[in-house]
Design a protein around this motif. Structure first.
Motif, PDB file in Angstrom:
ATOM      1  N   VAL A   6       0.840  -1.200   0.000  1.00 37.25           N
ATOM      2  CA  VAL A   6       0.000   0.000   0.000  1.00 37.25           C
ATOM      3  C   VAL A   6       0.871   1.245   0.000  1.00 37.25           C
ATOM      4  O   VAL A   6       0.629   2.185  -0.765  1.00 37.25           O
ATOM      5  CB  VAL A   6      -0.960   0.000   1.211  1.00 37.25           C
ATOM      6  CG1 VAL A   6      -1.683   1.333   1.339  1.00 37.25           C
ATOM      7  CG2 VAL A   6      -1.955  -1.141   1.098  1.00 37.25           C
ATOM      8  N   THR A   7       1.900   1.262   0.818  1.00 43.09           N
ATOM      9  CA  THR A   7       2.817   2.407   0.866  1.00 43.09           C
ATOM     10  C   THR A   7       3.467   2.616  -0.494  1.00 43.09           C
ATOM     11  O   THR A   7       3.572   3.749  -0.973  1.00 43.09           O
ATOM     12  CB  THR A   7       3.889   2.194   1.947  1.00 43.09           C
ATOM     13  OG1 THR A   7       3.238   2.031   3.211  1.00 43.09           O
ATOM     14  CG2 THR A   7       4.838   3.370   2.024  1.00 43.09           C
ATOM     15  N   GLY A   8       3.882   1.550  -1.136  1.00 44.23           N
ATOM     16  CA  GLY A   8       4.478   1.650  -2.463  1.00 44.23           C
ATOM     17  C   GLY A   8       3.499   2.199  -3.486  1.00 44.23           C
ATOM     18  O   GLY A   8       3.853   3.036  -4.318  1.00 44.23           O
ATOM     19  N   LEU A   9       2.258   1.758  -3.423  1.00 45.81           N
ATOM     20  CA  LEU A   9       1.234   2.230  -4.348  1.00 45.81           C
ATOM     21  C   LEU A   9       0.957   3.717  -4.145  1.00 45.81           C
ATOM     22  O   LEU A   9       0.878   4.485  -5.100  1.00 45.81           O
ATOM     23  CB  LEU A   9      -0.055   1.427  -4.152  1.00 45.81           C
ATOM     24  CG  LEU A   9      -1.222   1.786  -5.050  1.00 45.81           C
ATOM     25  CD1 LEU A   9      -0.891   1.495  -6.508  1.00 45.81           C
ATOM     26  CD2 LEU A   9      -2.456   1.023  -4.631  1.00 45.81           C
ATOM     27  N   LEU A  10       0.850   4.130  -2.883  1.00 49.95           N
ATOM     28  CA  LEU A  10       0.531   5.524  -2.589  1.00 49.95           C
ATOM     29  C   LEU A  10       1.710   6.464  -2.831  1.00 49.95           C
ATOM     30  O   LEU A  10       1.528   7.674  -2.910  1.00 49.95           O
ATOM     31  CB  LEU A  10       0.035   5.663  -1.151  1.00 49.95           C
ATOM     32  CG  LEU A  10      -1.282   4.950  -0.845  1.00 49.95           C
ATOM     33  CD1 LEU A  10      -1.641   5.101   0.621  1.00 49.95           C
ATOM     34  CD2 LEU A  10      -2.402   5.449  -1.733  1.00 49.95           C
ATOM     35  N   SER A  11       2.905   5.931  -2.953  1.00 50.06           N
ATOM     36  CA  SER A  11       4.067   6.788  -3.185  1.00 50.06           C
ATOM     37  C   SER A  11       4.399   6.933  -4.671  1.00 50.06           C
ATOM     38  O   SER A  11       5.313   7.670  -5.030  1.00 50.06           O
ATOM     39  CB  SER A  11       5.279   6.250  -2.428  1.00 50.06           C
ATOM     40  OG  SER A  11       5.680   5.010  -2.978  1.00 50.06           O
ATOM     41  N   LYS A  12       3.652   6.251  -5.532  1.00 49.86           N
ATOM     42  CA  LYS A  12       3.897   6.351  -6.979  1.00 49.86           C
ATOM     43  C   LYS A  12       3.585   7.755  -7.481  1.00 49.86           C
ATOM     44  O   LYS A  12       2.772   8.471  -6.912  1.00 49.86           O
ATOM     45  CB  LYS A  12       3.054   5.334  -7.734  1.00 49.86           C
ATOM     46  CG  LYS A  12       3.491   3.909  -7.498  1.00 49.86           C
ATOM     47  CD  LYS A  12       2.786   2.992  -8.464  1.00 49.86           C
ATOM     48  CE  LYS A  12       3.213   1.576  -8.267  1.00 49.86           C
ATOM     49  NZ  LYS A  12       4.530   1.301  -8.745  1.00 49.86           N
ATOM     50  N   ASP A  13       4.250   8.129  -8.556  1.00 51.32           N
ATOM     51  CA  ASP A  13       4.040   9.432  -9.173  1.00 51.32           C
ATOM     52  C   ASP A  13       2.835   9.346 -10.106  1.00 51.32           C
ATOM     53  O   ASP A  13       2.970   9.044 -11.289  1.00 51.32           O
ATOM     54  CB  ASP A  13       5.293   9.865  -9.932  1.00 51.32           C
ATOM     55  CG  ASP A  13       5.180  11.268 -10.480  1.00 51.32           C
ATOM     56  OD1 ASP A  13       4.411  12.068  -9.906  1.00 51.32           O
ATOM     57  OD2 ASP A  13       5.848  11.562 -11.476  1.00 51.32           O
ATOM     58  N   VAL A  14       1.657   9.558  -9.542  1.00 52.94           N
ATOM     59  CA  VAL A  14       0.406   9.505 -10.296  1.00 52.94           C
ATOM     60  C   VAL A  14      -0.345  10.822 -10.093  1.00 52.94           C
ATOM     61  O   VAL A  14      -0.055  11.558  -9.147  1.00 52.94           O
ATOM     62  CB  VAL A  14      -0.476   8.318  -9.851  1.00 52.94           C
ATOM     63  CG1 VAL A  14       0.185   6.997 -10.158  1.00 52.94           C
ATOM     64  CG2 VAL A  14      -0.821   8.412  -8.389  1.00 52.94           C
ATOM     65  N   PRO A  15      -1.309  11.107 -10.936  1.00 53.93           N
ATOM     66  CA  PRO A  15      -2.089  12.331 -10.753  1.00 53.93           C
ATOM     67  C   PRO A  15      -2.754  12.383  -9.369  1.00 53.93           C
ATOM     68  O   PRO A  15      -3.097  11.344  -8.788  1.00 53.93           O
ATOM     69  CB  PRO A  15      -3.136  12.263 -11.862  1.00 53.93           C
ATOM     70  CG  PRO A  15      -2.507  11.401 -12.911  1.00 53.93           C
ATOM     71  CD  PRO A  15      -1.697  10.392 -12.151  1.00 53.93           C
ATOM     72  N   VAL A  20      -5.582  10.567  -4.297  1.00 51.91           N
ATOM     73  CA  VAL A  20      -6.633  10.846  -3.308  1.00 51.91           C
ATOM     74  C   VAL A  20      -7.631   9.701  -3.262  1.00 51.91           C
ATOM     75  O   VAL A  20      -8.021   9.252  -2.179  1.00 51.91           O
ATOM     76  CB  VAL A  20      -7.334  12.183  -3.619  1.00 51.91           C
ATOM     77  CG1 VAL A  20      -8.583  12.357  -2.765  1.00 51.91           C
ATOM     78  CG2 VAL A  20      -6.379  13.341  -3.409  1.00 51.91           C
ATOM     79  N   LEU A  21      -8.031   9.199  -4.420  1.00 55.22           N
ATOM     80  CA  LEU A  21      -8.974   8.080  -4.455  1.00 55.22           C
ATOM     81  C   LEU A  21      -8.402   6.859  -3.751  1.00 55.22           C
ATOM     82  O   LEU A  21      -9.055   6.251  -2.897  1.00 55.22           O
ATOM     83  CB  LEU A  21      -9.344   7.733  -5.898  1.00 55.22           C
ATOM     84  CG  LEU A  21     -10.245   6.508  -6.080  1.00 55.22           C
ATOM     85  CD1 LEU A  21     -11.578   6.706  -5.380  1.00 55.22           C
ATOM     86  CD2 LEU A  21     -10.430   6.200  -7.549  1.00 55.22           C
ATOM     87  N   TRP A  22      -7.158   6.492  -4.071  1.00 55.66           N
ATOM     88  CA  TRP A  22      -6.534   5.319  -3.446  1.00 55.66           C
ATOM     89  C   TRP A  22      -6.401   5.510  -1.940  1.00 55.66           C
ATOM     90  O   TRP A  22      -6.653   4.585  -1.165  1.00 55.66           O
ATOM     91  CB  TRP A  22      -5.165   5.051  -4.043  1.00 55.66           C
ATOM     92  CG  TRP A  22      -5.184   4.671  -5.494  1.00 55.66           C
ATOM     93  CD1 TRP A  22      -6.257   4.237  -6.220  1.00 55.66           C
ATOM     94  CD2 TRP A  22      -4.083   4.686  -6.387  1.00 55.66           C
ATOM     95  NE1 TRP A  22      -5.867   3.987  -7.519  1.00 55.66           N
ATOM     96  CE2 TRP A  22      -4.554   4.258  -7.650  1.00 55.66           C
ATOM     97  CE3 TRP A  22      -2.752   5.026  -6.248  1.00 55.66           C
ATOM     98  CZ2 TRP A  22      -3.723   4.153  -8.753  1.00 55.66           C
ATOM     99  CZ3 TRP A  22      -1.929   4.924  -7.361  1.00 55.66           C
ATOM    100  CH2 TRP A  22      -2.415   4.484  -8.588  1.00 55.66           C
ATOM    101  N   THR A  23      -6.016   6.712  -1.528  1.00 53.42           N
ATOM    102  CA  THR A  23      -5.863   6.975  -0.093  1.00 53.42           C
ATOM    103  C   THR A  23      -7.206   6.880   0.616  1.00 53.42           C
ATOM    104  O   THR A  23      -7.316   6.269   1.682  1.00 53.42           O
ATOM    105  CB  THR A  23      -5.236   8.367   0.138  1.00 53.42           C
ATOM    106  OG1 THR A  23      -3.964   8.407  -0.501  1.00 53.42           O
ATOM    107  CG2 THR A  23      -5.064   8.648   1.616  1.00 53.42           C
ATOM    108  N   MET A  24      -8.236   7.464   0.026  1.00 47.16           N
ATOM    109  CA  MET A  24      -9.564   7.401   0.655  1.00 47.16           C
ATOM    110  C   MET A  24     -10.088   5.976   0.701  1.00 47.16           C
ATOM    111  O   MET A  24     -10.701   5.574   1.686  1.00 47.16           O
ATOM    112  CB  MET A  24     -10.533   8.320  -0.067  1.00 47.16           C
ATOM    113  CG  MET A  24     -10.233   9.783   0.178  1.00 47.16           C
ATOM    114  SD  MET A  24     -11.412  10.886  -0.611  1.00 47.16           S
ATOM    115  CE  MET A  24     -12.838  10.656   0.439  1.00 47.16           C
ATOM    116  N   LEU A  25      -9.849   5.200  -0.349  1.00 44.29           N
ATOM    117  CA  LEU A  25     -10.275   3.797  -0.332  1.00 44.29           C
ATOM    118  C   LEU A  25      -9.592   3.045   0.794  1.00 44.29           C
ATOM    119  O   LEU A  25     -10.223   2.277   1.528  1.00 44.29           O
ATOM    120  CB  LEU A  25      -9.964   3.126  -1.680  1.00 44.29           C
ATOM    121  CG  LEU A  25     -10.855   3.500  -2.851  1.00 44.29           C
ATOM    122  CD1 LEU A  25     -10.250   2.992  -4.146  1.00 44.29           C
ATOM    123  CD2 LEU A  25     -12.253   2.956  -2.652  1.00 44.29           C
TER     124      LEU A  25
END
Length: 51
Positions: A6-15, A20-25
């Motif tokens: 999850v940390t790796g996914l949230l640290s990716k360089d994405v819009p 925000v969507l991934w973090t809220m989910l």
């Protein structure tokens, strides 16, 4: 998913929208369809919640 995944996914360089969507989910366990119905006025950024 593990915490590291999850940390790796949230640290990716994405819009910002996707991040925000991934973090809220992850943080709310809300259903994706409910989160996608939110509009900016529905968000209370000072208190980090939605209406």
């Amino acid at each position: 998913m593990t915490r590291d995944e999850v940390t790796g996914l949230l640290s990716k360089d994405v819009p910002l929208r996707e991040r925000v969507l991934w973090t809220m989910l992850y943080e709310t366990a809300a259903r994706a369809d409910k989160l996608l119905l939110l509009d900016i006025p529905d968000l209370d950024t000072a208190n980090r919640c939605s209406r």
